[in-house]
Design an enzyme around this catalytic site. Structure first.
Site, PDB file in Angstrom:
ATOM      1  CG  HIS A  60      25.004 -22.590 -11.033  1.00  8.98           C
ATOM      2  ND1 HIS A  60      24.010 -22.690 -10.113  1.00  8.98           N
ATOM      3  CD2 HIS A  60      24.725 -23.532 -11.969  1.00  8.98           C
ATOM      4  CE1 HIS A  60      23.173 -23.650 -10.455  1.00  8.98           C
ATOM      5  NE2 HIS A  60      23.574 -24.179 -11.587  1.00  8.98           N
TER       6      HIS A  60
HETATM    7  C1  UD1 Z   1      26.572 -27.728 -14.703  1.00  6.13           C
HETATM    8  C2  UD1 Z   1      25.302 -28.014 -15.495  1.00  6.13           C
HETATM    9  C3  UD1 Z   1      24.145 -27.200 -14.920  1.00  6.13           C
HETATM   10  C4  UD1 Z   1      24.000 -27.453 -13.443  1.00  6.13           C
HETATM   11  C5  UD1 Z   1      25.322 -27.211 -12.735  1.00  6.13           C
HETATM   12  C6  UD1 Z   1      25.197 -27.601 -11.293  1.00  6.13           C
HETATM   13  C7  UD1 Z   1      25.692 -28.501 -17.868  1.00  6.13           C
HETATM   14  C8  UD1 Z   1      25.578 -27.973 -19.253  1.00  6.13           C
HETATM   15  N1  UD1 Z   1      25.463 -27.608 -16.897  1.00  6.13           N
HETATM   16  O1  UD1 Z   1      26.878 -26.359 -14.881  1.00  6.13           O
HETATM   17  O2  UD1 Z   1      22.950 -27.589 -15.566  1.00  6.13           O
HETATM   18  O3  UD1 Z   1      23.025 -26.595 -12.938  1.00  6.13           O
HETATM   19  O4  UD1 Z   1      26.340 -28.018 -13.336  1.00  6.13           O
HETATM   20  O5  UD1 Z   1      26.159 -27.024 -10.481  1.00  6.13           O
HETATM   21  O6  UD1 Z   1      25.962 -29.653 -17.683  1.00  6.13           O
HETATM   22  N2  UD1 Z   1      34.407 -25.797 -12.347  1.00  6.13           N
HETATM   23  C9  UD1 Z   1      35.397 -25.900 -11.396  1.00  6.13           C
HETATM   24  N3  UD1 Z   1      35.372 -26.989 -10.587  1.00  6.13           N
HETATM   25  C10 UD1 Z   1      34.454 -27.969 -10.662  1.00  6.13           C
HETATM   26  C11 UD1 Z   1      33.460 -27.858 -11.644  1.00  6.13           C
HETATM   27  C12 UD1 Z   1      33.441 -26.751 -12.474  1.00  6.13           C
HETATM   28  O7  UD1 Z   1      36.264 -25.044 -11.271  1.00  6.13           O
HETATM   29  O8  UD1 Z   1      34.499 -28.934  -9.875  1.00  6.13           O
HETATM   30  C13 UD1 Z   1      34.391 -24.583 -13.214  1.00  6.13           C
HETATM   31  C14 UD1 Z   1      35.189 -24.744 -14.495  1.00  6.13           C
HETATM   32  O9  UD1 Z   1      35.774 -23.521 -14.782  1.00  6.13           O
HETATM   33  C15 UD1 Z   1      34.117 -25.036 -15.528  1.00  6.13           C
HETATM   34  C16 UD1 Z   1      32.923 -24.244 -14.993  1.00  6.13           C
HETATM   35  O10 UD1 Z   1      33.039 -24.313 -13.591  1.00  6.13           O
HETATM   36  O11 UD1 Z   1      34.475 -24.648 -16.816  1.00  6.13           O
HETATM   37  C17 UD1 Z   1      31.589 -24.791 -15.436  1.00  6.13           C
HETATM   38  O12 UD1 Z   1      31.469 -26.180 -15.101  1.00  6.13           O
HETATM   39  P1  UD1 Z   1      30.506 -27.134 -15.964  1.00  6.13           P
HETATM   40  O13 UD1 Z   1      30.446 -28.459 -15.330  1.00  6.13           O
HETATM   41  O14 UD1 Z   1      30.865 -27.077 -17.393  1.00  6.13           O
HETATM   42  O15 UD1 Z   1      29.108 -26.425 -15.881  1.00  6.13           O
HETATM   43  P2  UD1 Z   1      28.350 -25.827 -14.615  1.00  6.13           P
HETATM   44  O16 UD1 Z   1      28.278 -24.362 -14.792  1.00  6.13           O
HETATM   45  O17 UD1 Z   1      28.906 -26.378 -13.374  1.00  6.13           O
HETATM   46  N1  UDP Z   2      24.097 -27.051  -2.984  1.00  6.91           N
HETATM   47  C1  UDP Z   2      25.037 -27.324  -1.995  1.00  6.91           C
HETATM   48  N2  UDP Z   2      25.996 -26.377  -1.735  1.00  6.91           N
HETATM   49  C2  UDP Z   2      26.065 -25.192  -2.388  1.00  6.91           C
HETATM   50  C3  UDP Z   2      25.096 -24.936  -3.396  1.00  6.91           C
HETATM   51  C4  UDP Z   2      24.133 -25.886  -3.678  1.00  6.91           C
HETATM   52  O1  UDP Z   2      24.992 -28.376  -1.361  1.00  6.91           O
HETATM   53  O2  UDP Z   2      26.971 -24.394  -2.101  1.00  6.91           O
HETATM   54  C5  UDP Z   2      23.074 -28.081  -3.274  1.00  6.91           C
HETATM   55  C6  UDP Z   2      21.663 -27.592  -3.163  1.00  6.91           C
HETATM   56  O3  UDP Z   2      21.203 -27.661  -1.836  1.00  6.91           O
HETATM   57  C7  UDP Z   2      20.923 -28.535  -4.104  1.00  6.91           C
HETATM   58  C8  UDP Z   2      21.942 -28.784  -5.194  1.00  6.91           C
HETATM   59  O4  UDP Z   2      23.212 -28.467  -4.633  1.00  6.91           O
HETATM   60  O5  UDP Z   2      20.623 -29.741  -3.446  1.00  6.91           O
HETATM   61  C9  UDP Z   2      21.648 -27.898  -6.369  1.00  6.91           C
HETATM   62  O6  UDP Z   2      22.735 -27.873  -7.225  1.00  6.91           O
HETATM   63  P1  UDP Z   2      23.050 -26.645  -8.188  1.00  6.91           P
HETATM   64  O7  UDP Z   2      22.410 -25.403  -7.694  1.00  6.91           O
HETATM   65  O8  UDP Z   2      24.518 -26.643  -8.393  1.00  6.91           O
HETATM   66  O9  UDP Z   2      22.429 -27.138  -9.579  1.00  6.91           O
HETATM   67  P2  UDP Z   2      20.971 -27.064 -10.242  1.00  6.91           P
HETATM   68  O10 UDP Z   2      19.987 -27.620  -9.292  1.00  6.91           O
HETATM   69  O11 UDP Z   2      20.707 -25.646 -10.613  1.00  6.91           O
HETATM   70  O12 UDP Z   2      21.124 -27.880 -11.473  1.00  6.91           O
END
Ligand code: UD1
Ligand code: UDP
Length: 363
Positions: free
Chosen positions: A207
């Site tokens: 992601h």
């Molecule tokens: C965010 C964090 C990243 C973290 C990740 C964990 C920032 C800059 N990035 O990235 O560090 O690793 O979360 O998962 O804060 N979306 C949905 N549903 C949701 C959430 C997101 O559809 O519930 C989609 C939307 O299209 C959105 C995109 O995902 O624009 C990105 O979501 P966003 O929270 O901006 O960043 P992440 O890529 O999730």
């Molecule tokens: N995780 C989860 N379900 C998923 C993917 C990740 O429960 O489908 C959990 C994972 O085990 C870890 C946390 O989410 O505890 C990590 O989050 P993510 O990879 O979204 O973010 P990052 O750690 O890269 O910021």
């Protein structure tokens, strides 16, 4: 009674807060915790499932910020959070990790002159193109307490003149790994559900913006995972961001690559523990692979969690098709030797965080 206002908003923060909030909720902790959910993650399987499964207390405020560009999302968080903090007048703010929700918490606290504690502080990729790196650096520089997961994080803080703010406590995700693995095994049987055999599949997550937003990198990753899935099933609980970009770029996903919606933490723990290999670009998943002795291929050019690489259990491949494929196949043939290293603490980081907060406020 100490009043702590915790700011969380994204999936990894729910996991991290689960460990610490449960310690705050213990009798005699002397803590009143006010949970604020920024609403950065809002899908049921990206948010609610974690609160339910990990018994995180329901948030008192949901700012319902949702998605947006960095400036727009963070700006709206700042404005909404500031009002809550001015009303609640907490003794301290508590923030986790490196998301835009982390940054918003750090900035609001510092502008209102309220002490702020950062959990998982001091991590650095030294790549300032990553939004997370900016969030980490700014947070560590305005927070009064920086709780660190490992020695490397303490050194990083020292190198930036912030040694006096660092407190080495260990990693709260390790607390969670120890706390919830038993519960997961009692509640879930994911292998049948996903039609995989324990030990005989690759678990994949992806992601990171640098991979999803770049069509060439994303295509290379999907194709490498697709090719790998001809050798061994590859199960890919897909982040909504990645799903959206695959659609946007009209990428073809090989049929053998099993795409499923994001799974809850407890199912994830079981899937991680029994995987033959983990293929990821997640920070948390890299660490969890290490906790559970599962080899990890990290599809990034650098990592903050350098200890996992140094001991041979994690290899960085970037988004290179050949490197992802060759490294994965090598790991599937031969597991690395046991490392014996325990760089991320003793599973009691959360208790040390509570002690650290009390110690700071006493002064
Ligand atoms: C965010 C964090 C990243 C973290 C990740 C964990 C920032 C800059 N990035 O990235 O560090 O690793 O979360 O998962 O804060 N979306 C949905 N549903 C949701 C959430 C997101 O559809 O519930 C989609 C939307 O299209 C959105 C995109 O995902 O624009 C990105 O979501 P966003 O929270 O901006 O960043 P992440 O890529 O999730
Ligand atoms: N995780 C989860 N379900 C998923 C993917 C990740 O429960 O489908 C959990 C994972 O085990 C870890 C946390 O989410 O505890 C990590 O989050 P993510 O990879 O979204 O973010 P990052 O750690 O890269 O910021």
């Amino acid at each position: 009674m100490i009043k702590i206002l915790t700011v969380i908003g994204a999936r990894p923060q729910f996991v991290k807060a689960a460990a610490v909030s449960s310690v705050f909720a213990e009798k005699g902790s002397d803590v009143q915790e006010i949970l604020v959910h920024t609403g950065q993650h809002y899908d049921k399987d990206m948010s609610e499932i974690f609160f339910n499964e990990l018994h995180i207390p329901k948030e008192k405020y949901n700012l319902n910020i949702g998605s947006g560009s960095h400036g727009d999302q963070t700006g709206r968080m700042l404005s909404a959070l500031e009002k809550v903090v001015m009303d609640e007048k907490p003794d301290m703010l508590l923030i986790y990790g490196d998301t835009n929700s982390t940054l918003a918490g750090a900035l609001v606290a510092s502008k209102l002159h309220i002490p702020c504690a950062h959990v998982e502080a001091g991590m650095r990729s030294f790549n300032r193109m990553m939004p997370e790196e900016i969030n980490r650096v700014v947070s560590d520089h305005v927070c009064q307490i920086n709780f660190c997961s490992c020695d490397v994080a303490m050194k990083n803080l020292a190198n930036e003149g912030r040694a006096h703010t660092g407190v080495l406590v260990g990693d709260v995700m390790y607390d969670c790994a120890l706390k919830f693995a038993g519960l997961a095994a009692k509640l879930y049987a994911p292998f049948e559900k996903f039609q995989v055999k324990a030990g005989n599949y690759v678990l994949m997550t992806c992601h990171r913006a640098e991979n999803t937003d770049d069509p060439e990198r994303l295509k290379s990753i999907i194709n490498a995972a697709g090719k790998l899935s001809a050798e061994m099933p590859v199960l890919f609980p897909i982040h909504p961001r990645t799903k959206n970009f695959i659609e946007k770029y009209s990428l073809t996903v090989p049929e053998t690559l099993k795409l499923v919606p994001p799974v809850g933490y407890l199912e994830m723990v079981l899937l991680e523990k029994s995987a033959g290999l983990i293929l990821t670009d997640s920070g948390g998943v890299q660490k969890e692979a290490f906790f559970y002795d599962v080899p990890c291929v990290t599809m990034r050019d650098e990592t903050e969690w350098v200890e996992t690489v140094e001991c041979g259990w994690n290899i960085l491949t970037g988004a290179s098709y050949e490197k992802i494929l060759d490294t994965s196949l090598n790991f599937l043939k031969k597991k690395p030797a046991k490392s014996g290293r325990a760089p991320y603490g003793d599973g009691h980081a959360s208790e040390k965080i509570l002690a650290g907060i009390k110690n700071y406020l006493k002064k």
